[in-house]
Design a protein around this motif. Sequence first.
Motif, short mmCIF file in Angstrom:
data_model
loop_
_atom_site.label_atom_id
_atom_site.label_comp_id
_atom_site.label_asym_id
_atom_site.label_seq_id
_atom_site.Cartn_x
_atom_site.Cartn_y
_atom_site.Cartn_z
N MET A 1 57.35 19.64 88.79
CA MET A 1 56.98 19.39 87.40
C MET A 1 57.16 20.69 86.63
O MET A 1 56.63 21.72 87.01
N ARG A 2 57.90 20.59 85.55
CA ARG A 2 58.12 21.76 84.70
C ARG A 2 57.31 21.59 83.42
O ARG A 2 57.37 20.53 82.79
N THR A 3 56.58 22.62 83.04
CA THR A 3 55.77 22.60 81.83
C THR A 3 56.31 23.62 80.85
O THR A 3 56.46 24.80 81.20
N PHE A 4 56.58 23.17 79.64
CA PHE A 4 57.04 24.06 78.57
C PHE A 4 55.87 24.32 77.63
O PHE A 4 55.29 23.37 77.09
N THR A 5 55.55 25.60 77.43
CA THR A 5 54.42 25.94 76.58
C THR A 5 54.85 26.56 75.25
O THR A 5 54.01 26.69 74.36
N ASP A 6 56.11 26.94 75.14
CA ASP A 6 56.58 27.47 73.86
C ASP A 6 58.06 27.13 73.66
O ASP A 6 58.75 26.73 74.59
N PHE A 7 58.51 27.33 72.45
CA PHE A 7 59.88 26.98 72.10
C PHE A 7 60.91 27.86 72.81
O PHE A 7 62.01 27.40 73.13
N ASP A 8 60.58 29.12 73.05
CA ASP A 8 61.53 30.01 73.72
C ASP A 8 61.87 29.49 75.11
O ASP A 8 63.02 29.59 75.55
N GLU A 9 60.88 28.95 75.83
CA GLU A 9 61.13 28.39 77.16
C GLU A 9 62.10 27.21 77.08
O GLU A 9 62.98 27.05 77.93
N LEU A 10 61.92 26.38 76.05
CA LEU A 10 62.82 25.24 75.86
C LEU A 10 64.24 25.70 75.55
O LEU A 10 65.20 25.17 76.11
N ILE A 11 64.35 26.67 74.66
CA ILE A 11 65.67 27.18 74.29
C ILE A 11 66.38 27.74 75.52
O ILE A 11 67.57 27.49 75.75
N ALA A 12 65.64 28.44 76.37
CA ALA A 12 66.22 29.01 77.59
C ALA A 12 66.66 27.92 78.58
O ALA A 12 67.55 28.15 79.40
N ALA A 13 66.06 26.74 78.49
CA ALA A 13 66.38 25.64 79.41
C ALA A 13 67.57 24.80 78.95
O ALA A 13 68.01 23.91 79.69
N ALA A 14 68.08 25.07 77.76
CA ALA A 14 69.21 24.28 77.26
C ALA A 14 70.37 24.33 78.25
O ALA A 14 70.72 25.39 78.76
N GLY A 15 70.90 23.16 78.57
CA GLY A 15 72.00 23.05 79.51
C GLY A 15 71.56 22.92 80.96
O GLY A 15 72.40 22.78 81.84
N GLN A 16 70.25 22.94 81.21
CA GLN A 16 69.74 22.87 82.58
C GLN A 16 69.23 21.48 82.95
O GLN A 16 68.68 20.77 82.12
N GLU A 17 69.42 21.14 84.22
CA GLU A 17 68.76 19.96 84.78
C GLU A 17 67.33 20.34 85.11
O GLU A 17 67.10 21.38 85.74
N LEU A 18 66.37 19.52 84.70
CA LEU A 18 64.96 19.82 84.92
C LEU A 18 64.44 19.26 86.24
O LEU A 18 63.48 19.77 86.79
N GLY A 19 65.05 18.21 86.72
CA GLY A 19 64.60 17.61 87.97
C GLY A 19 64.70 16.11 87.94
O GLY A 19 65.26 15.52 87.01
N THR A 20 64.12 15.50 88.96
CA THR A 20 64.22 14.06 89.17
C THR A 20 62.85 13.49 89.45
O THR A 20 62.06 14.08 90.20
N SER A 21 62.58 12.33 88.89
CA SER A 21 61.30 11.65 89.08
C SER A 21 61.22 11.03 90.48
O SER A 21 62.19 11.02 91.24
N ASP A 22 60.06 10.49 90.77
CA ASP A 22 59.89 9.69 91.99
C ASP A 22 60.63 8.36 91.81
O ASP A 22 60.95 7.95 90.68
N TRP A 23 60.85 7.68 92.91
CA TRP A 23 61.44 6.34 92.87
C TRP A 23 60.41 5.34 92.36
O TRP A 23 59.22 5.46 92.67
N LEU A 24 60.87 4.37 91.61
CA LEU A 24 60.02 3.28 91.10
C LEU A 24 60.71 1.96 91.44
O LEU A 24 61.87 1.75 91.06
#
Length: 150
Positions: A1-24
């Motif tokens: 689980m990735r938590t973003f607490t400010d806009f700079d973290e989001l900007i730095a994540a542009a173009g990145q895969e964040l991960g995958t959820s569990d199966w449902l």
Amino acid sequence: MRTFTDFDELIAAAGQELGTSDWLRIEQDRVNQFADATGDHQWIHVDVERAASGPFGGTIAHGYLTLSLIPMLGAQVFTLDTPGAKLNYGVNKVRFPAPLRVGSRVRDTVSVKEVTDLPSGKQLTLGHVIEIENGDKPACVAETVVLLLL
């Protein structure tokens, strides 16, 4: 689980895969409830007996049901604890490449596509691929747009 607490973290994540959820697992009861909520009772979704001899060999989930799983599945991948309100703004480029048969399992792979400046905050565009377990094609590919207000 990735938590973003400010806009700079989001900007730095542009173009990145964040991960995958569990199966449902997609159960017929969920499909029936969605049909009731939307009034879409097409037989390919709700008539198990008729659908068994139909084009998909069984009932399939509504495309919009699959799309509506994005907030729930995405919440397993990331959270936005940025200051200010968060508003769903829209969805771009939605496609349903493969039917989602009832009984199948799906999961969401989330990526940050773009973060753009707005006078009132940021606009966050996220990519979602709703994969079907053992499937050749995804059930849904979409970009969601979130407004992050100051």
